[in-house]
Design a protein around this motif. Structure first.
Motif, short mmCIF file in Angstrom:
data_model
loop_
_atom_site.label_atom_id
_atom_site.label_comp_id
_atom_site.label_asym_id
_atom_site.label_seq_id
_atom_site.Cartn_x
_atom_site.Cartn_y
_atom_site.Cartn_z
N GLN A 1 1.70 33.30 42.52
CA GLN A 1 3.00 32.90 42.89
C GLN A 1 4.00 34.20 42.85
O GLN A 1 4.98 34.06 43.73
CB GLN A 1 3.50 31.79 42.09
N GLN A 2 3.94 35.16 41.79
CA GLN A 2 4.96 35.92 41.64
C GLN A 2 4.50 37.40 42.05
O GLN A 2 5.43 38.25 42.21
CB GLN A 2 5.46 35.96 40.24
N ASP A 3 3.26 37.15 42.59
CA ASP A 3 2.62 38.70 43.07
C ASP A 3 3.00 39.73 42.15
O ASP A 3 3.33 40.81 42.24
CB ASP A 3 3.39 38.91 44.50
N SER A 4 2.49 39.28 40.73
CA SER A 4 2.79 40.32 39.79
C SER A 4 1.44 40.36 38.70
O SER A 4 0.65 39.31 38.87
CB SER A 4 3.98 39.86 38.98
N TRP A 5 1.19 41.45 38.07
CA TRP A 5 0.26 41.57 37.04
C TRP A 5 0.73 41.92 35.68
O TRP A 5 1.56 42.24 35.61
CB TRP A 5 -0.54 42.81 37.67
N SER A 6 -0.25 41.24 34.71
CA SER A 6 0.15 41.29 33.56
C SER A 6 -1.25 41.73 32.81
O SER A 6 -2.36 41.27 32.96
CB SER A 6 0.67 40.11 32.57
N GLN A 7 -1.17 42.84 32.05
CA GLN A 7 -2.46 43.39 31.28
C GLN A 7 -2.90 42.36 30.02
O GLN A 7 -1.68 41.91 29.23
CB GLN A 7 -2.04 44.78 30.69
N VAL A 8 -3.91 41.85 29.78
CA VAL A 8 -4.17 40.98 28.80
C VAL A 8 -5.32 41.42 27.85
O VAL A 8 -5.52 40.84 26.76
CB VAL A 8 -4.62 39.47 29.62
N ALA A 9 -5.83 42.29 28.27
CA ALA A 9 -7.09 43.04 27.33
C ALA A 9 -7.50 44.49 27.87
O ALA A 9 -7.10 44.92 28.86
CB ALA A 9 -8.50 42.05 27.16
N VAL A 10 -8.17 44.98 26.65
CA VAL A 10 -8.66 46.36 27.02
C VAL A 10 -10.11 46.24 26.65
O VAL A 10 -10.69 45.30 25.69
CB VAL A 10 -7.85 47.49 25.88
N MET A 11 -10.75 47.12 27.19
CA MET A 11 -12.07 47.22 26.71
C MET A 11 -12.52 47.49 25.39
O MET A 11 -11.68 48.26 24.80
CB MET A 11 -12.88 48.27 27.87
N PRO A 12 -13.76 47.20 24.70
CA PRO A 12 -13.87 47.87 23.28
C PRO A 12 -13.77 49.16 23.33
O PRO A 12 -14.01 50.09 24.09
CB PRO A 12 -15.41 47.33 22.96
N GLU A 13 -13.55 49.94 21.88
CA GLU A 13 -13.48 51.18 22.08
C GLU A 13 -14.59 51.98 22.16
O GLU A 13 -14.36 53.08 22.83
CB GLU A 13 -13.10 51.41 20.49
N GLU A 14 -15.83 51.60 22.13
CA GLU A 14 -16.90 52.46 22.32
C GLU A 14 -16.98 52.52 24.11
O GLU A 14 -17.87 53.46 24.39
CB GLU A 14 -18.28 51.99 21.94
N GLU B 1 -16.49 41.36 24.45
CA GLU B 1 -17.63 41.61 23.47
C GLU B 1 -19.01 42.04 23.94
O GLU B 1 -19.21 41.71 25.25
CB GLU B 1 -17.85 40.24 22.39
N LYS B 2 -19.57 42.85 23.29
CA LYS B 2 -20.76 43.32 24.00
C LYS B 2 -21.91 42.13 23.61
O LYS B 2 -22.16 41.60 22.64
CB LYS B 2 -21.30 44.78 23.32
N VAL B 3 -22.56 41.77 24.90
CA VAL B 3 -23.53 41.04 24.71
C VAL B 3 -25.16 41.33 25.09
O VAL B 3 -26.03 40.48 24.80
CB VAL B 3 -23.32 39.65 25.55
N ALA B 4 -25.16 42.67 25.76
CA ALA B 4 -26.26 43.17 26.14
C ALA B 4 -26.06 44.41 26.69
O ALA B 4 -24.97 44.80 26.58
CB ALA B 4 -27.16 42.31 27.42
N VAL B 5 -27.46 45.15 26.96
CA VAL B 5 -27.16 46.70 27.35
C VAL B 5 -28.31 46.75 28.55
O VAL B 5 -29.33 46.31 28.34
CB VAL B 5 -27.66 47.62 26.26
N TYR B 6 -27.76 47.18 29.61
CA TYR B 6 -28.40 47.39 30.87
C TYR B 6 -29.87 48.19 30.61
O TYR B 6 -29.58 49.43 30.21
CB TYR B 6 -27.68 47.88 32.17
N PRO B 7 -30.92 47.85 30.60
CA PRO B 7 -32.06 48.88 30.23
C PRO B 7 -32.61 49.58 31.55
O PRO B 7 -33.74 50.31 31.06
CB PRO B 7 -32.90 47.67 29.97
N GLY B 8 -32.09 49.66 32.73
CA GLY B 8 -32.69 50.23 33.68
C GLY B 8 -31.96 51.59 34.24
O GLY B 8 -31.03 51.75 33.40
N CYS B 9 -32.56 52.06 35.23
CA CYS B 9 -31.88 53.38 35.49
C CYS B 9 -30.72 53.02 36.25
O CYS B 9 -30.74 52.02 36.98
CB CYS B 9 -32.93 54.08 36.44
N VAL B 10 -29.69 53.78 36.30
CA VAL B 10 -28.66 53.52 36.84
C VAL B 10 -28.11 54.73 37.81
O VAL B 10 -28.13 56.07 37.36
CB VAL B 10 -27.22 53.26 36.01
#
Length: 569
Positions: A477-490, A528-537
């Motif tokens: 409605q306001q065409d605006s953004w608000s920051q709500v979180a950051v990724m974990p430190e690692e 929060e971390k829940v898994a780790v991708y095990p394959g080649c990226v």
């Protein structure tokens, strides 16, 4: 006259012969001893002596003293008794003898502050006395440390002495008949080992074993986890003044957080795909020693392999945009549409794309139609076109298109619109653009951020996107953004993140860092971390889709053909 002188001389002799000991005080003070005989044999030597008289001072110790002639100059004492009487005494010599050496032996008596000796005899030893180890100090030491061994029947000549700890010979610094000083050898192992002394060809082993100090692991906690988790390793001798310690998990180096002598804390490393979900060996390396706890830690990915895409169904890039419809996942792959049937695991070619082949397009399903926006050909040609795909007829229709070219943009759908920003844009890559499939019009909204290959997710009708390491909420409605979180430190600086909506929340994953799959909590405004991708990226990109209770992810192209799934817990 001559007769008188002779009588006088005889009288003096008689007086001298009849004199008592009190008339000669020195003769009365010291005892008189004799060394009678010494008889060497195959096990030692027998010796006899005699106390002729005791003298006026009490004898506090008596026996024999002997020393090697022109060889080992140490004096060895054999005490027979401490309360002496006149008469013969004898002893058996079994210490300090070396076969072939000549020895000088004397009876002795200790009285007051003085020692009186008898006559000296010589003999040649017919045997060598075995060395005897009484103790050693310290009981445990690192490599290249000084240790002293105490005992008897060693030698003054260090070249005639050998000391071994286990099977490895130590360096002899100095040797004496009753002590040997060594430098412990450099070895690659640790533990307790016997100390063996060889002197003059005779060998003996200490009753107590010597500990070679090195790292020892007793246990770890926890016994399973994911890359980036903290692992505690417990034991002893873990710290070191030299180089190390270093920790390896499954042969991969772990980052050390803290070290004490009994505990090391590490960050679990990212590993190769073949090591996930298997019990791995944890090892500590310090100095030239290694301690290992075999098959003790399991790196859990949280993913399972779902399918291997056949080569007949090509995917030329790591990220191929997708949508889900009717139990099938569809992917746009360069010059065609391909599909994956979730229940059967079957891959299919769904038909060729009628336009020019391309990568980097945005692909979104709105209603029962799918829209392919922009893209590039061999990176340099950027497209303005918009194509509509009909799922039921598997047919393409070219739409009105944009007034500018766009590729590799971050995009998401919300309330029937397709939003995109960033990437490469021939007009503005910081503007938020909104495409309306119903009118085929594109509208420039407020500037936002530049971001490559990102995506958004929708929770309860609210649109989010991840840019860099920040999570932003969009207010339409306001065409605006608000920051709500950051990724974990690692996960800092590990973008760009590919984001998926799965079971009513957002999941983000990056190809960099620990390749962690993160789940967003709208209530707590955190990941929060829940898994780790095990394959080649490959190319730092993922393809994926949500179906049922599983989130499917793969990184295709030249890297891998395996599609994995994460089952929400």
């Amino acid at each position: 006259m001559r007769q008188l002188k002779l009588l006088s001389f005889i009288f003096l002799l008689v007086l001298h012969g009849c004199a008592k000991e009190k008339d000669f005080p020195e003769a009365q003070r010291y005892p008189i001893l004799r060394t009678l005989e010494v008889t060497p044999d195959s096990t030692g030597a027998s010796v006899k002596g005699e106390i002729v008289s005791l003298g006026s001072e009490p004898v506090t110790e008596y026996g024999f003293e002997y020393t090697a002639i022109n060889n080992d100059k140490s004096i060895i004492k054999k005490v027979v008794g401490i309360s002496a009487v006149t008469g013969e005494f004898e002893a058996r010599l079994t210490h300090g003898l070396v076969k072939g050496y000549n020895y000088r032996i004397q009876a002795y008596a200790r009285h007051g502050q003085n020692t009186t000796y008898g006559t000296a005899l010589a003999f040649k030893s017919l045997n060598t006395a075995a060395p005897v180890i009484h103790s050693f100090s310290p009981k445990a030491a690192e490599d290249n440390s000084t240790v002293t061994i105490y005992g008897q029947n060693f030698s003054n000549n260090r070249s005639l002495v050998k000391v071994s700890i286990g099977e490895i010979q130590a360096y002899v610094v100095s040797a004496h008949p009753d002590s040997i000083t060594i430098i412990t050898p450099r070895v690659t192992y640790s533990g307790t080992f016997p100390i063996t002394v060889t002197a003059h060809g005779e060998q003996t082993t200490a009753e107590e074993e010597f500990e070679i100090i090195g790292p020892q692991i007793t246990h770890i906690s926890p016994d399973k986890g994911m890359p980036g988790d903290e692992l505690s390793i417990y034991g002893k001798n873990l710290s070191y003044s030299g180089w190390g310690p270093y920790v390896n998990i499954g042969g991969k180096s772990a980052t050390i957080v803290s070290v004490t002598d009994t505990e090391i804390k590490v960050k679990v490393p990212v590993i190769t795909p073949d090591l996930y979900d298997k019990a791995l060996t944890v090892s500590v390396n310090r100095g030239n020693k290694t301690a290992a706890l075999p098959y003790s830690y399991t790196l859990v990915s949280g993913f399972m392999a779902a399918s291997v895409k056949p080569t007949s169904v090509p995917a030329n890039t790591a990220h191929i945009p997708s949508f889900i419809s009717g139990g099938q996942a569809y992917f746009f792959s360069y010059d065609r549409m391909i599909s994956y049937e979730v229940e059967t695991g079957i891959w299919r070619n769904e038909g060729a794309f009628p336009g020019q082949a391309r990568n980097g397009s945005a692909l979104h399903k709105v209603g029962d139609k799918v829209y392919l926006i922009g893209g590039n050909y061999q990176y340099y040609t950027i497209f303005m076109s918009v194509w509509e795909y009909d799922i039921s007829s598997k047919s393409w229709l070219q739409k009105k298109g944009l007034t500018f070219g766009v590729s590799d943009a971050s995009s998401f759908t919300h309330d029937g619109y397709i939003y995109f920003f960033g990437g490469r844009n021939t007009s503005s890559n910081t503007t938020l653009w909104r495409y309306d499939p119903a009118t085929e019009e594109v509208e420039a909204l407020n500037p936002f951020r530049n971001n490559y290959n990102g995506s958004g997710f929708v929770i309860n009708g609210k649109a989010y996107t991840v840019v860099g390491n920040a999570t932003w909420l969009y207010n339409a409605q306001q065409d605006s953004w608000s920051q709500v979180a950051v990724m974990p430190e690692e996960s800092t600086l590990n973008g760009p993140f590919r984001v998926f909506t799965h079971q009513g929340t957002g999941f983000a994953i990056s190809a960099k860092g620990d390749r962690a799959l993160l789940r967003f909590s709208e209530e707590q405004k955190k990941w929060e971390k829940v898994a780790v991708y095990p394959g080649c990226v490959s190319s730092e990109q993922y393809s994926g889709f949500s179906y049922g209770d599983k989130l499917y992810l793969g990184s295709f192209g030249s890297c891998s053909a395996t599609l994995y799934y994460y089952q929400n817990r």
